[in-house]
Design a protein around this motif. Structure first.
Motif, PDB file in Angstrom:
ATOM      1  N   PHE A 180      43.601  38.131  42.947  1.00 20.83           N
ATOM      2  CA  PHE A 180      42.147  38.062  42.907  1.00 20.83           C
ATOM      3  C   PHE A 180      41.690  36.789  43.618  1.00 20.83           C
ATOM      4  CE2 PHE A 180      43.694  40.209  39.147  1.00 20.83           C
ATOM      5  CZ  PHE A 180      42.914  41.352  39.063  1.00 20.83           C
ATOM      6  N   GLU A 181      40.529  36.876  44.258  1.00 21.36           N
ATOM      7  CA  GLU A 181      40.004  35.721  44.984  1.00 21.36           C
ATOM      8  C   GLU A 181      38.532  35.531  44.631  1.00 21.36           C
ATOM      9  OE1 GLU A 181      39.377  35.008  49.640  1.00 21.36           O
ATOM     10  OE2 GLU A 181      41.500  35.200  49.056  1.00 21.36           O
ATOM     11  N   THR A 182      38.155  34.292  44.390  1.00 27.68           N
ATOM     12  CA  THR A 182      36.766  33.947  44.106  1.00 27.68           C
ATOM     13  C   THR A 182      35.980  33.833  45.407  1.00 27.68           C
ATOM     14  OG1 THR A 182      37.270  32.789  42.050  1.00 27.68           O
ATOM     15  CG2 THR A 182      35.267  32.138  43.156  1.00 27.68           C
ATOM     16  N   HIS A 183      34.729  34.234  45.346  1.00 27.29           N
ATOM     17  CA  HIS A 183      33.807  34.070  46.474  1.00 27.29           C
ATOM     18  C   HIS A 183      33.773  32.611  46.917  1.00 27.29           C
ATOM     19  CE1 HIS A 183      30.282  34.825  48.944  1.00 27.29           C
ATOM     20  NE2 HIS A 183      29.619  33.861  48.317  1.00 27.29           N
ATOM     21  N   ASN A 228      25.404  33.072  36.060  1.00 29.73           N
ATOM     22  CA  ASN A 228      26.175  32.576  37.198  1.00 29.73           C
ATOM     23  C   ASN A 228      27.270  31.614  36.775  1.00 29.73           C
ATOM     24  OD1 ASN A 228      24.409  34.065  38.742  1.00 29.73           O
ATOM     25  ND2 ASN A 228      23.885  32.392  40.125  1.00 29.73           N
ATOM     26  N   GLN A 229      26.957  30.724  35.832  1.00 33.48           N
ATOM     27  CA  GLN A 229      27.938  29.715  35.437  1.00 33.48           C
ATOM     28  C   GLN A 229      29.130  30.318  34.699  1.00 33.48           C
ATOM     29  OE1 GLN A 229      24.721  29.874  34.442  1.00 33.48           O
ATOM     30  NE2 GLN A 229      24.426  29.064  32.370  1.00 33.48           N
ATOM     31  N   ASN A 230      29.010  31.541  34.235  1.00 34.60           N
ATOM     32  CA  ASN A 230      30.103  32.223  33.552  1.00 34.60           C
ATOM     33  C   ASN A 230      30.851  33.192  34.458  1.00 34.60           C
ATOM     34  OD1 ASN A 230      27.915  31.728  31.147  1.00 34.60           O
ATOM     35  ND2 ASN A 230      30.015  31.484  30.440  1.00 34.60           N
ATOM     36  N   GLY A 231      30.501  33.204  35.762  1.00 34.69           N
ATOM     37  CA  GLY A 231      31.278  33.993  36.705  1.00 34.69           C
ATOM     38  C   GLY A 231      30.593  35.197  37.285  1.00 34.69           C
ATOM     39  N   ALA A 232      29.262  35.209  37.308  1.00 35.90           N
ATOM     40  CA  ALA A 232      28.519  36.345  37.848  1.00 35.90           C
ATOM     41  C   ALA A 232      28.906  36.611  39.304  1.00 35.90           C
ATOM     42  CB  ALA A 232      27.014  36.063  37.750  1.00 35.90           C
ATOM     43  N   PRO A 233      28.814  37.879  39.717  1.00 33.09           N
ATOM     44  CA  PRO A 233      28.395  39.013  38.900  1.00 33.09           C
ATOM     45  C   PRO A 233      29.543  39.715  38.174  1.00 33.09           C
ATOM     46  CG  PRO A 233      28.588  39.715  41.152  1.00 33.09           C
ATOM     47  CD  PRO A 233      28.904  38.236  41.149  1.00 33.09           C
ATOM     48  N   VAL A 234      30.790  39.345  38.506  1.00 29.87           N
ATOM     49  CA  VAL A 234      31.933  40.002  37.862  1.00 29.87           C
ATOM     50  C   VAL A 234      33.090  39.019  37.782  1.00 29.87           C
ATOM     51  CG1 VAL A 234      32.743  40.984  40.056  1.00 29.87           C
ATOM     52  CG2 VAL A 234      33.438  42.037  37.884  1.00 29.87           C
ATOM     53  N   ARG A 235      33.738  38.994  36.635  1.00 27.87           N
ATOM     54  CA  ARG A 235      34.873  38.103  36.421  1.00 27.87           C
ATOM     55  C   ARG A 235      35.960  38.819  35.643  1.00 27.87           C
ATOM     56  NH1 ARG A 235      34.230  33.329  32.481  1.00 27.87           N
ATOM     57  NH2 ARG A 235      36.486  33.632  32.406  1.00 27.87           N
ATOM     58  N   LEU A 236      37.138  38.254  35.683  1.00 26.68           N
ATOM     59  CA  LEU A 236      38.272  38.767  34.926  1.00 26.68           C
ATOM     60  C   LEU A 236      38.300  38.109  33.542  1.00 26.68           C
ATOM     61  CD1 LEU A 236      40.946  40.455  35.056  1.00 26.68           C
ATOM     62  CD2 LEU A 236      42.044  38.372  35.939  1.00 26.68           C
ATOM     63  N   TRP A 240      44.936  36.942  26.444  1.00 24.64           N
ATOM     64  CA  TRP A 240      46.166  36.334  25.927  1.00 24.64           C
ATOM     65  C   TRP A 240      46.652  35.190  26.830  1.00 24.64           C
ATOM     66  CZ3 TRP A 240      46.089  40.963  28.539  1.00 24.64           C
ATOM     67  CH2 TRP A 240      46.981  41.130  29.601  1.00 24.64           C
ATOM     68  N   LYS A 241      45.911  34.886  27.875  1.00 19.23           N
ATOM     69  CA  LYS A 241      46.271  33.821  28.799  1.00 19.23           C
ATOM     70  C   LYS A 241      45.227  32.708  28.751  1.00 19.23           C
ATOM     71  CE  LYS A 241      48.756  36.886  31.976  1.00 19.23           C
ATOM     72  NZ  LYS A 241      50.060  36.203  32.000  1.00 19.23           N
ATOM     73  N   TYR A 242      45.594  31.538  29.288  1.00 14.55           N
ATOM     74  CA  TYR A 242      44.636  30.444  29.362  1.00 14.55           C
ATOM     75  C   TYR A 242      43.479  30.822  30.284  1.00 14.55           C
ATOM     76  CZ  TYR A 242      48.104  27.627  26.934  1.00 14.55           C
ATOM     77  OH  TYR A 242      48.981  27.146  26.006  1.00 14.55           O
ATOM     78  N   GLY A 243      42.327  30.222  30.019  1.00 16.24           N
ATOM     79  CA  GLY A 243      41.095  30.638  30.668  1.00 16.24           C
ATOM     80  C   GLY A 243      41.106  30.571  32.179  1.00 16.24           C
ATOM     81  N   TYR A 244      41.881  29.683  32.773  1.00 14.83           N
ATOM     82  CA  TYR A 244      41.836  29.575  34.231  1.00 14.83           C
ATOM     83  C   TYR A 244      42.404  30.806  34.932  1.00 14.83           C
ATOM     84  CZ  TYR A 244      46.765  27.978  34.082  1.00 14.83           C
ATOM     85  OH  TYR A 244      48.122  27.867  33.880  1.00 14.83           O
ATOM     86  N   LYS A 245      43.131  31.663  34.180  1.00 16.93           N
ATOM     87  CA  LYS A 245      43.579  32.930  34.762  1.00 16.93           C
ATOM     88  C   LYS A 245      42.441  33.930  34.892  1.00 16.93           C
ATOM     89  CE  LYS A 245      47.364  34.118  35.551  1.00 16.93           C
ATOM     90  NZ  LYS A 245      48.231  34.017  36.755  1.00 16.93           N
ATOM     91  N   SER A 246      41.383  33.735  34.098  1.00 16.63           N
ATOM     92  CA  SER A 246      40.255  34.683  34.083  1.00 16.63           C
ATOM     93  C   SER A 246      39.264  34.323  35.185  1.00 16.63           C
ATOM     94  CB  SER A 246      39.597  34.682  32.700  1.00 16.63           C
ATOM     95  OG  SER A 246      40.486  35.180  31.719  1.00 16.63           O
ATOM     96  N   ILE A 247      39.654  34.610  36.398  1.00 14.29           N
ATOM     97  CA  ILE A 247      38.962  34.190  37.607  1.00 14.29           C
ATOM     98  C   ILE A 247      37.519  34.707  37.655  1.00 14.29           C
ATOM     99  CG2 ILE A 247      39.927  36.157  38.875  1.00 14.29           C
ATOM    100  CD1 ILE A 247      40.111  34.329  41.336  1.00 14.29           C
ATOM    101  N   LYS A 248      36.624  33.887  38.173  1.00 18.87           N
ATOM    102  CA  LYS A 248      35.187  34.176  38.195  1.00 18.87           C
ATOM    103  C   LYS A 248      34.721  34.625  39.585  1.00 18.87           C
ATOM    104  CE  LYS A 248      34.194  30.594  34.700  1.00 18.87           C
ATOM    105  NZ  LYS A 248      35.523  29.945  34.595  1.00 18.87           N
ATOM    106  N   SER A 249      33.544  35.262  39.604  1.00 21.31           N
ATOM    107  CA  SER A 249      32.847  35.641  40.850  1.00 21.31           C
ATOM    108  C   SER A 249      33.818  36.228  41.869  1.00 21.31           C
ATOM    109  CB  SER A 249      32.116  34.426  41.433  1.00 21.31           C
ATOM    110  OG  SER A 249      31.180  33.912  40.510  1.00 21.31           O
ATOM    111  N   ILE A 250      34.459  37.319  41.482  1.00 26.51           N
ATOM    112  CA  ILE A 250      35.518  37.935  42.292  1.00 26.51           C
ATOM    113  C   ILE A 250      34.923  38.590  43.541  1.00 26.51           C
ATOM    114  CG2 ILE A 250      37.285  39.726  42.338  1.00 26.51           C
ATOM    115  CD1 ILE A 250      37.565  39.260  39.285  1.00 26.51           C
ATOM    116  N   SER A 251      35.495  38.278  44.689  1.00 27.57           N
ATOM    117  CA  SER A 251      35.048  38.909  45.941  1.00 27.57           C
ATOM    118  C   SER A 251      36.180  39.621  46.673  1.00 27.57           C
ATOM    119  CB  SER A 251      34.427  37.861  46.874  1.00 27.57           C
ATOM    120  OG  SER A 251      35.391  36.905  47.277  1.00 27.57           O
TER     121      SER A 251
END
Length: 328
Positions: A180-183, A228-236, A240-251
């Motif tokens: 996954f890659e963030t915008h 937006n600050q929580n990863g708009a418009p779509v995030r993972l 069960w993993k640490y939060g940095y795995k839950s990538i934000k603003s996926i493009s």
């Protein structure tokens, strides 16, 4: 379809905050101040969203409330207050301070939004968000998100199972991982003007992890569109993993055969591994992971960190026989 079988990590219906309470937008706006969603338009937005869905439209609401179906996915702990969820964030694309995302993320343009699907799959190309996430089939799941800095939140997310989304693109049998890659927009995302990380932000999962029933793509929280600050418009969300795995603003989503290099693992491999499973027995080089501070409550309140963040019954089988200290 989700099974309604009760699991140990689920709460009873009576333990969950009544939906009417956390959907009271006037109370949210009053309590959230500048951290709240300035663009909420209340009942009009909800009516428009519902009307569009009843007409068979997959168009997402830009502002206001989301229509969703509740599920049994929950935890026993109290939910984190909305102002804390939207005001205390890690989103380095907007700055390294916990309040920087809430201050600066409004600069990000989230509509229109597209996601590039690449790699080892039958369907690839650039897709509008509405063609990746079916906004007529949103669900609510209440998951704990735990940060490697030893703090946690319990958040009612709104979204769709990741497995449903990925399956629609027909990954091949050679696709053993998904990346996954963030915008990346240096004009709108002020934090990317500094070499804090090697931008864009990249994360990845093994395919069986991505297809696990708990993995989730979120487009909202607390019944509202994702700030937006929580990863708009779509995030993972990978609970069960640490939060940095839950990538934000996926493009970008890419199906690959080899384990992808991820941003924090590249930056500090001794501290951040590829798997990033919550493991209280694996000490971070600079702090303990055995307990965590609960955000939004008593500043001194802490809880013991649970293996796999309490989701072991659903995920431990994927790591059978692995050294979870070495494979951190």
């Amino acid at each position: 379809m989700f099974s309604r079988k009760h699991r140990p990590w689920q709460s009873r219906e009576a333990d969950i905050t009544p939906k009417g309470l956390y959907l009271d937008r006037r109370a949210i706006m009053a309590g959230g101040g500048a951290m709240a969603l300035a663009g909420l338009t209340g009942c009009d937005a909800q009516s428009n969203a519902l009307a569009g869905q009843q007409a068979g439209s997959r168009q997402r609401p830009v502002n206001g409330s989301l229509d969703f179906s509740p599920t049994d996915y929950s935890v026993m702990d109290d939910q984190t207050p909305f102002p804390a969820v939207t005001g205390y964030n890690n989103f380095y694309e907007f700055g390294i301070g916990k309040d920087d995302p809430a201050r600066y993320a409004s600069a990000l343009t989230t509509d229109p939004w597209s996601i590039d699907i690449e790699g080892l799959a039958g369907r690839t190309g650039r897709f509008a968000l509405e063609d990746v996430v079916d906004f007529t089939s949103l669900e609510e799941r209440i998951y704990r998100l735990r940060c490697v800095e030893a703090w946690s939140m319990v958040i009612p997310w709104i979204g769709v199972p990741l497995s449903t989304v990925l399956s629609a693109f027909q990954p091949s049998t050679d696709a053993r991982y998904v990346q996954f890659e963030t915008h990346l927009d240096r004009d709108e995302m002020r934090g990317t003007r500094f070499p804090v990380l090697d931008w864009p932000y990249v994360e990845g999962l093994r395919m069986d992890e991505a297809m696990n029933e708990l993995a989730f793509l979120a487009v909202g929280l607390y019944g509202e569109v994702l700030p937006n600050q929580n990863g708009a418009p779509v995030r993972l969300v990978v609970p069960w993993k640490y939060g940095y795995k839950s990538i934000k603003s996926i493009s970008r989503i890419r199906f690959v055969s080899e384990q992808p290099v991820t941003s924090w693992n590249r930056s500090a491999p001794r501290e951040y591994g590829f798997y990033s499973n919550v493991n209280p027995d694996r000490a971070h080089p600079r702090w303990s992971q055995r307990s965590e501070r609960v955000i939004g409550g008593n500043v001194f309140a802490r809880r013991d960190t649970e293996m796999f963040n309490g989701y072991g019954e659903q995920v431990a089988h994927m790591y059978a026989g692995m050294d979870l200290i070495e494979n951190h």
